[in-house]
Write a protein that holds these residues in place. Structure first.
Motif, PDB file in Angstrom:
ATOM      1  N   ASP A 178      92.356  36.562  33.520  1.00  0.00           N
ATOM      2  CA  ASP A 178      92.059  37.534  32.476  1.00  0.00           C
ATOM      3  C   ASP A 178      91.644  38.885  33.049  1.00  0.00           C
ATOM      4  O   ASP A 178      91.313  39.798  32.302  1.00  0.00           O
ATOM      5  CB  ASP A 178      90.972  37.014  31.523  1.00  0.00           C
ATOM      6  N   GLY A 179      91.639  39.013  34.381  1.00  0.00           N
ATOM      7  CA  GLY A 179      91.365  40.302  34.987  1.00  0.00           C
ATOM      8  C   GLY A 179      89.904  40.644  35.119  1.00  0.00           C
ATOM      9  O   GLY A 179      89.557  41.730  35.550  1.00  0.00           O
ATOM     10  N   LEU A 180      88.988  39.726  34.758  1.00  0.00           N
ATOM     11  CA  LEU A 180      87.553  40.010  34.829  1.00  0.00           C
ATOM     12  C   LEU A 180      86.966  39.409  36.090  1.00  0.00           C
ATOM     13  O   LEU A 180      86.828  40.074  37.100  1.00  0.00           O
ATOM     14  CB  LEU A 180      86.865  39.473  33.573  1.00  0.00           C
ATOM     15  N   ASN A 181      86.650  38.108  36.044  1.00  0.00           N
ATOM     16  CA  ASN A 181      86.102  37.457  37.231  1.00  0.00           C
ATOM     17  C   ASN A 181      87.188  37.131  38.254  1.00  0.00           C
ATOM     18  O   ASN A 181      86.886  36.642  39.335  1.00  0.00           O
ATOM     19  CB  ASN A 181      85.384  36.160  36.846  1.00  0.00           C
ATOM     20  N   ASP A 182      88.438  37.396  37.901  1.00  0.00           N
ATOM     21  CA  ASP A 182      89.554  36.971  38.753  1.00  0.00           C
ATOM     22  C   ASP A 182      90.111  38.103  39.611  1.00  0.00           C
ATOM     23  O   ASP A 182      91.194  37.969  40.188  1.00  0.00           O
ATOM     24  CB  ASP A 182      90.683  36.418  37.870  1.00  0.00           C
ATOM     25  N   ALA A 183      89.408  39.237  39.698  1.00  0.00           N
ATOM     26  CA  ALA A 183      89.954  40.401  40.399  1.00  0.00           C
ATOM     27  C   ALA A 183      90.320  40.082  41.844  1.00  0.00           C
ATOM     28  O   ALA A 183      91.396  40.450  42.321  1.00  0.00           O
ATOM     29  CB  ALA A 183      88.954  41.555  40.342  1.00  0.00           C
ATOM     30  N   GLY A 184      89.431  39.379  42.565  1.00  0.00           N
ATOM     31  CA  GLY A 184      89.723  39.042  43.954  1.00  0.00           C
ATOM     32  C   GLY A 184      90.906  38.108  44.096  1.00  0.00           C
ATOM     33  O   GLY A 184      91.755  38.282  44.966  1.00  0.00           O
ATOM     34  N   ALA A 185      90.976  37.101  43.219  1.00  0.00           N
ATOM     35  CA  ALA A 185      92.091  36.144  43.260  1.00  0.00           C
ATOM     36  C   ALA A 185      93.406  36.830  42.919  1.00  0.00           C
ATOM     37  O   ALA A 185      94.446  36.544  43.522  1.00  0.00           O
ATOM     38  CB  ALA A 185      91.825  34.995  42.287  1.00  0.00           C
ATOM     39  N   LEU A 186      93.383  37.742  41.954  1.00  0.00           N
ATOM     40  CA  LEU A 186      94.593  38.477  41.578  1.00  0.00           C
ATOM     41  C   LEU A 186      95.092  39.334  42.736  1.00  0.00           C
ATOM     42  O   LEU A 186      96.296  39.451  42.971  1.00  0.00           O
ATOM     43  CB  LEU A 186      94.314  39.370  40.362  1.00  0.00           C
ATOM     44  N   ALA A 187      94.158  39.929  43.468  1.00  0.00           N
ATOM     45  CA  ALA A 187      94.539  40.769  44.600  1.00  0.00           C
ATOM     46  C   ALA A 187      95.047  39.938  45.768  1.00  0.00           C
ATOM     47  O   ALA A 187      95.968  40.349  46.478  1.00  0.00           O
ATOM     48  CB  ALA A 187      93.341  41.613  45.047  1.00  0.00           C
ATOM     49  N   GLN A 188      94.470  38.743  45.990  1.00  0.00           N
ATOM     50  CA  GLN A 188      94.855  37.896  47.115  1.00  0.00           C
ATOM     51  C   GLN A 188      96.217  37.259  46.912  1.00  0.00           C
ATOM     52  O   GLN A 188      96.974  37.060  47.867  1.00  0.00           O
ATOM     53  CB  GLN A 188      93.803  36.810  47.329  1.00  0.00           C
ATOM     54  N   SER A 189      96.568  36.929  45.691  1.00  0.00           N
ATOM     55  CA  SER A 189      97.818  36.221  45.415  1.00  0.00           C
ATOM     56  C   SER A 189      99.030  37.094  45.725  1.00  0.00           C
ATOM     57  O   SER A 189      98.922  38.312  45.844  1.00  0.00           O
ATOM     58  CB  SER A 189      97.856  35.789  43.944  1.00  0.00           C
ATOM     59  N   ASP A 190     100.184  36.458  45.864  1.00  0.00           N
ATOM     60  CA  ASP A 190     101.421  37.208  46.091  1.00  0.00           C
ATOM     61  C   ASP A 190     101.768  38.060  44.880  1.00  0.00           C
ATOM     62  O   ASP A 190     102.255  39.174  45.006  1.00  0.00           O
ATOM     63  CB  ASP A 190     102.566  36.242  46.412  1.00  0.00           C
ATOM     64  N   VAL A 191     101.542  37.506  43.696  1.00  0.00           N
ATOM     65  CA  VAL A 191     101.686  38.261  42.444  1.00  0.00           C
ATOM     66  C   VAL A 191     100.489  37.930  41.562  1.00  0.00           C
ATOM     67  O   VAL A 191     100.236  36.763  41.263  1.00  0.00           O
ATOM     68  CB  VAL A 191     102.993  37.911  41.696  1.00  0.00           C
ATOM     69  N   GLY A 192      99.735  38.937  41.166  1.00  0.00           N
ATOM     70  CA  GLY A 192      98.600  38.747  40.274  1.00  0.00           C
ATOM     71  C   GLY A 192      98.936  39.232  38.876  1.00  0.00           C
ATOM     72  O   GLY A 192      99.336  40.387  38.696  1.00  0.00           O
ATOM     73  N   ILE A 193      98.815  38.359  37.883  1.00  0.00           N
ATOM     74  CA  ILE A 193      99.140  38.698  36.496  1.00  0.00           C
ATOM     75  C   ILE A 193      97.862  38.628  35.666  1.00  0.00           C
ATOM     76  O   ILE A 193      97.203  37.583  35.609  1.00  0.00           O
ATOM     77  CB  ILE A 193     100.194  37.742  35.907  1.00  0.00           C
ATOM     78  N   ALA A 194      97.511  39.735  35.021  1.00  0.00           N
ATOM     79  CA  ALA A 194      96.334  39.775  34.153  1.00  0.00           C
ATOM     80  C   ALA A 194      96.777  39.612  32.707  1.00  0.00           C
ATOM     81  O   ALA A 194      97.656  40.332  32.230  1.00  0.00           O
ATOM     82  CB  ALA A 194      95.589  41.095  34.331  1.00  0.00           C
ATOM     83  N   VAL A 195      96.188  38.643  32.013  1.00  0.00           N
ATOM     84  CA  VAL A 195      96.478  38.414  30.597  1.00  0.00           C
ATOM     85  C   VAL A 195      95.579  39.328  29.771  1.00  0.00           C
ATOM     86  O   VAL A 195      94.359  39.334  29.948  1.00  0.00           O
ATOM     87  CB  VAL A 195      96.247  36.943  30.215  1.00  0.00           C
ATOM     88  N   SER A 196      96.170  40.102  28.866  1.00  0.00           N
ATOM     89  CA  SER A 196      95.420  41.085  28.101  1.00  0.00           C
ATOM     90  C   SER A 196      95.430  40.746  26.622  1.00  0.00           C
ATOM     91  O   SER A 196      96.479  40.473  26.046  1.00  0.00           O
ATOM     92  CB  SER A 196      96.032  42.475  28.308  1.00  0.00           C
ATOM     93  N   GLU A 197      94.241  40.740  26.006  1.00  0.00           N
ATOM     94  CA  GLU A 197      94.143  40.551  24.557  1.00  0.00           C
ATOM     95  C   GLU A 197      94.256  41.911  23.876  1.00  0.00           C
ATOM     96  O   GLU A 197      95.342  42.416  23.691  1.00  0.00           O
ATOM     97  CB  GLU A 197      92.808  39.863  24.210  1.00  0.00           C
TER      98      GLU A 197
END
Length: 800
Positions: A683-702
């Motif tokens: 969701d792009g909140l607590n997952d910022a580090g994981a999104l950056a580390q992954s090959d592709v980071g996808i943030a789900v937006s409401e």
């Protein structure tokens, strides 16, 4: 009298020759620049390209207008405390040495923190310390080293356009020369042998030679420059075969004219360059159209909360609807979408997205805030100074600074193939020419040139950007917004998918919430609601919506601990909200569901139980994905939902709970170390580090502004169930690109057969080459459009 060449700029020194350090210079300006570079240990500048500089211009008093604060403010895009950022258009940028010196400006002037060149746009983005230097000093420095910026105060809201219509001029000259050379060649085409032809034959031939000179040395100069730079960099680029073919035709034709051996091939030469430029013109027009189509301004999915001035009613609006004077609520961790004035709240702004500096900047009521800053201390209320400049936020998201922490190196398909292509073509050309020199020397040069032209890898270079560019646009229309075209190719290689739970596979809007514990007083509930109002966490947003309306309290202290909870104070009252471990004096409830505990004034009150509502189609989505991908769920919550998830999701789904942000990041690292290509969906909140580390980071937006440059893509929550479709389309798009390569190689092979056997003239090859390029563009565009319709993508109405 021998001519001397300036060591710095390459111009002839004429009568003014200045000798210094065993080198010659044409003026004191060039000599001064050389001394400047040498004294600052930047003499490597001249190793990248000989005579790369430009003659510095006399600039005394020219930039005094930059001392005017009103004028400077129009040019500076960001200014806060000691940090200023400006983007300057530099027309003289043309080679690797330009990039090198402009990105080392900090060595020339300590007040410059960093400088980043955008070579295609010919711009440099400079971050400077206003205490150590000024905008005027920076501009004077750049002028003094030969890189005068183009500054237009009338229209500086966008990058100044390059009014140099060189391609059209070159096309016109090549077309004019081609027509005249063809006309002068007609008598010899028809083998006319009258007296007047014998008398004027040499005149016609020298006229054709004269017409070819501007074609070769002006219209075709880009091919020679590109080939030369490639060879200097030890790279065989796609322009080397073309430049070689043009050069061979010109030299062979000139030799025939000079020694009266024949009429030469000036018709083929001028026709070749003309048709090459025609092809480039149409390719440029088509690519510009696609670039416009995929402009992020047309569909970027960011919303913000607007507060009514009349009744303090809050509503979520798209950033495009922000008007000057609107009051906007910026919650903790939210990005400021527009320049504004702080009205209320304790602002602690992180401008690292803009400046690269992570130090927080404190602001007080009445201070100006700039777009791109991130609020990190509760909610603030700002008043917009202008409508949103969406392109500015897009620039932040696309800035290469935010992809430097990607651990995997990525080489695209075109680069992998093209590095071998030119070598193979050159080998074929030389082998075929050697054969014809023995068999029939009259055909040798024609064969050599035709091979180089017909095998030009333009189609190879165009297929990928056109296919991915078109698919980028199609994805955007279906609410899947990618950072750049490379993300599509990376998605096609993925074999592991990792999902966050709360706010990702669960819906923030449909949670059933129950309270257990001591009733909260009106004062405590008001403080709770005011505290939740400042938070962007999905649980906070859900809980905030169900609480009764209260007067908004001003928070004197606010602190949000990622993955744990929130702590706030208003006057003498304090509150803590969060996990059971965070609220140390909780009653130790054994609730299996997600819970949020409340502590008011150091007394435990109770907890809210969240009964998760999973997104529509989650079960079917995971069943489909499990056939082709390894799946994992990483959740910061407890194991209350584990039994339900085991029943809902496929058996081979890996479930991990109580995962802190660092745990998620380390888990992804461990998978990548075992050759996994990972997509992280959060969701792009607590997952910022994981999104950056992954090959592709996808943030789900409401429907809130949770924009984060750490991600590579933003997925509208309403189309969450279509993730498999997007992955499938990405793979099939790469299949289309590979098939276009096969098609290109197929007709290149046919063309090579006729060229090698001497049955194809260079001018016919020059006509076929742009046609083949355009055909590849049409091929990939049509197939990607068909693909987007064939793979059903269901879209619901936007929630905005």
């Amino acid at each position: 009298m021998t001519q001397s060449t300036c060591f710095h700029c390459g111009n002839n020194c004429d009568k003014t020759v200045i000798n210094f350090a065993h080198k010659t210079f044409c003026c004191n300006g060039c000599k001064t620049v050389y001394e400047f570079f040498s004294s600052h240990d930047l003499s490597d500048y001249y190793d990248l390209q000989s005579a790369p500089g430009a003659i510095p211009k006399e600039i005394e008093g020219k930039y005094d207008y930059l001392d005017n604060p009103d004028i400077a403010e129009k040019l500076i895009e960001f200014s806060d405390q000691n940090t200023q950022i400006i983007t300057l258009y530099i027309p003289h940028i043309h080679c690797s040495s330009c990039i090198w010196i402009l990105e080392n400006l900090h060595k020339l002037k300590p007040g410059i923190s960093s400088s980043q060149v955008n070579f295609p746009k010919k711009t440099v983005r400079i971050t400077l310390n206003s205490e150590k230097t000024t905008l005027k000093e920076v501009v004077i420095l750049m002028n003094s080293i030969g890189y005068e910026p183009y500054i237009s105060l009338d229209d500086y809201t966008s990058t100044p356009k390059n009014n140099n219509h060189q391609l059209l001029y070159k096309l016109g000259i090549a077309g004019f020369a081609f027509g005249n050379v063809m006309f002068l060649s007609f008598p010899e085409y028809f083998e006319v042998s009258e007296y007047w032809l014998e008398k004027y034959k040499h005149l016609f031939r020298w006229l054709m030679f004269a017409f070819s000179l501007p074609v070769v040395f002006y219209a075709a100069q880009e091919y020679f420059i590109s080939a030369y730079k490639g060879l200097r960099s030890k790279l065989l680029n796609i322009d080397i075969p073309i430049a070689l073919g043009i050069l061979v035709l010109f030299i062979r034709s000139s030799v025939e004219i000079i020694f009266d051996l024949g009429t030469g091939f000036f018709d083929s030469l001028t026709g070749l360059v003309f048709f090459l430029l025609v092809g480039k013109f149409f390719q440029q027009k088509t690519y510009s159209f696609l670039s416009f189509e995929r402009d992020y301004k047309s569909y970027f999915p960011i919303a913000v909360t607007r507060v009514s001035k009349k009744n303090d009613k809050e509503e979520s609006i798209q950033v495009y609807h922000i008007k000057k004077g609107d009051r906007l609520l910026i919650r903790n961790e939210e990005l400021i979408p527009v320049d504004g004035i702080l009205i209320e709240g304790d602002a602690q702004i992180d401008y690292s997205f803009v400046t690269g500096e992570s130090d927080l900047v404190a602001k007080q009521s009445g201070d100006k805030l700039f777009a791109g800053g991130k609020q990190l201390n509760g909610a603030i209320l700002i008043e917009a100074l202008k409508s949103v400049e969406q392109s500015y936020l897009t620039q932040l998201w696309s800035n290469d600074v935010f992809s430097k922490n990607k651990t995997s190196s990525f080489t695209n398909l075109t680069d992998t193939i093209s590095k071998y292509f030119t070598i193979i073509i050159l080998c074929i050309a030389f082998i075929a020419t050697s054969y014809w020199l023995i068999a029939d020397s009259s055909k040798a040069m024609n064969v050599f040139t035709a091979v180089l032209i017909i095998a030009c890898p333009c189609a190879l270079a165009l297929a990928r950007p056109f296919a991915l560019g078109n698919m980028l646009r199609i994805f955007g229309k279906n609410r899947f917004y990618l950072k750049n075209a490379d993300v599509i190719e990376q998605l096609s290689k993925v074999n592991t998918l990792i999902f966050d739970k709360t706010g990702t596979i669960t819906s923030n809007k449909k949670n059933k919430i129950e309270y257990h514990g001591k009733p909260l007083s009106k004062k405590e509930e008001a403080l709770l609601k005011s505290t939740l109002r400042a938070s962007n966490h999905p649980l906070s947003r859900s809980l905030y919506q169900i609480l009764e309306d209260h007067d908004i309290l001003t928070l004197d202290e606010y602190q949000e601990y990622l993955g744990k909870g929130i702590e706030a104070r208003s006057a003498q009252d304090s509150i803590k909200i969060g996990s059971q471990n965070f609220i140390k004096n909780s009653n130790g409830t054994n609730a299996l569901n997600t819970t949020v505990h409340v502590n008011a004034n150091d007394q435990y009150k109770g907890h809210y139980v969240f009964y998760n509502q999973y997104r529509k189609g989650v079960k079917e989505l995971f069943e489909t994905l499990s056939k082709n991908y390894r799946l994992s769920i990483l959740s910061g919550d407890n194991e209350g939902e584990k039994r339900h998830l085991e029943q809902l999701l496929p058996k081979n789904t890996n479930l991990l709970f109580n995962q802190k942000p660092d745990d998620k990041l380390e888990y992804i690292k461990s998978l990548q170390n075992h050759d996994a290509n990972v997509v992280m969906i959060g969701d792009g909140l607590n997952d910022a580090g994981a999104l950056a580390q992954s090959d592709v980071g996808i943030a789900v937006s409401e429907n809130v502004n949770v924009f984060s440059p750490a991600c590579d893509a933003i997925l509208d929550a309403s189309v969450f169930q279509n993730i498999n479709h997007y992955l499938t389309i990405s793979k099939r798009t790469m299949g289309i690109i590979k098939s276009s390569f096969i098609l290109s190689f197929f007709y290149n092979s046919i063309g090579l057969y006729f060229a090698v056997t001497g049955q194809l003239s260079p001018v016919i090859a020059a006509i076929l080459m742009p046609l083949s390029s355009i055909s590849v563009v049409i091929y990939v565009t049509v197939l990607t459009n068909i693909l987007s319709k064939k793979v059903s993508i269901k879209t619901n109405e936007r929630s905005y």
